[in-house]
Design a protein around this motif. Structure first.
Motif, short mmCIF file in Angstrom:
data_model
loop_
_atom_site.label_atom_id
_atom_site.label_comp_id
_atom_site.label_asym_id
_atom_site.label_seq_id
_atom_site.Cartn_x
_atom_site.Cartn_y
_atom_site.Cartn_z
N UNK A 53 0.81 -1.22 0.00
CA UNK A 53 0.00 0.00 0.00
C UNK A 53 0.84 1.27 0.00
N UNK A 54 1.98 1.26 0.69
CA UNK A 54 2.69 2.52 0.95
C UNK A 54 4.10 2.56 0.38
N UNK A 120 15.40 -8.74 -1.51
CA UNK A 120 14.48 -7.82 -0.87
C UNK A 120 14.22 -6.63 -1.78
N UNK A 121 13.20 -5.87 -1.42
CA UNK A 121 12.94 -4.66 -2.19
C UNK A 121 12.30 -3.59 -1.32
N UNK A 122 12.45 -2.35 -1.79
CA UNK A 122 11.86 -1.16 -1.17
C UNK A 122 10.93 -0.52 -2.19
N UNK A 123 9.70 -0.23 -1.77
CA UNK A 123 8.77 0.43 -2.69
C UNK A 123 9.10 1.92 -2.78
N UNK A 124 9.08 2.43 -4.01
CA UNK A 124 9.32 3.86 -4.25
C UNK A 124 8.03 4.63 -4.48
N UNK A 125 6.91 3.90 -4.66
CA UNK A 125 5.61 4.52 -4.87
C UNK A 125 4.57 3.79 -4.04
N UNK A 126 3.46 4.45 -3.80
CA UNK A 126 2.30 3.78 -3.19
C UNK A 126 1.73 2.78 -4.18
#
Length: 180
Positions: A53-54, A120-126
């Motif tokens: 979501x975030x 692993x990953x990091x979201x850059x957008x919602x």
């Protein structure tokens, strides 16, 4: 498909070779023969999807060990993430190195994570959605992980981590084997 080697042995960036016309476009996203030509294990045992979501959501760093090691083909189909492959194979010439690649719905890029590497990953957008094709069956007893911020790795994420699961926050420190 266009295969680009990365700094981690056996980890590949895979871009699409699109055919476009007035209707839109078409591209092959997987081909046993093309993957085999690049030394990539092509047995797909499961396909998984995650949605987030975030912006700032962290997932990882995950891997599986014997008897259930798995490679992963990862593609972001909605939004944008920064995906990370961390080489945790002690016999690898690139042990301890990592690659971070932006995957997005717009660039349609994929990343192949070899078995035994952390992912692993990091979201850059919602509102992101990520698809995985994995070469092994998920086996809870074979699951391992390290924290995304474990000082042994020195991972430099391109944004603030604001959402992370309790499980991912509580992975132990690297066990002391030399990384750098």
């Amino acid at each position: 498909m266009i295969f680009t080697e990365t700094a981690v042995d056996g980890c590949w960036i895979i871009d699409l070779k699109a055919f476009e016309d007035e209707r839109g476009g078409f591209a092959r996203t997987f081909c046993v023969e093309e993957f085999a030509q690049h030394g990539i294990e092509t047995n797909v045992a499961q396909a998984n999807m995650s949605w987030n979501a975030k912006k700032g959501t962290m997932r990882g760093m995950h891997r599986q060990i014997e008897p259930a090691a798995e490679g992963k083909l990862v593609r972001c189909v909605r939004g944008t993430i920064v995906d990370c492959c961390l080489d945790l194979r002690e016999d690898s010439p690139t042990f301890g190195q990592n690659v971070m690649v932006e995957l997005s719905a717009d660039n349609r890029r994929a990343l192949w994570i070899p078995p035994y590497c952390g992912h692993g990953y990091l979201t850059k957008t919602d509102d992101t959605e990520v698809m995985y094709q994995v070469s092994g069956m998920y086996t809870p007893g074979a699951e391992r992980g390290q924290r995304y911020d474990d000082p042994a790795f020195g991972l430099e994420w391109p944004g603030e981590v604001t959402v992370v699961s309790e499980k991912d926050q509580n992975w132990p420190d690297w066990d002391g084997k030399k990384i750098r």
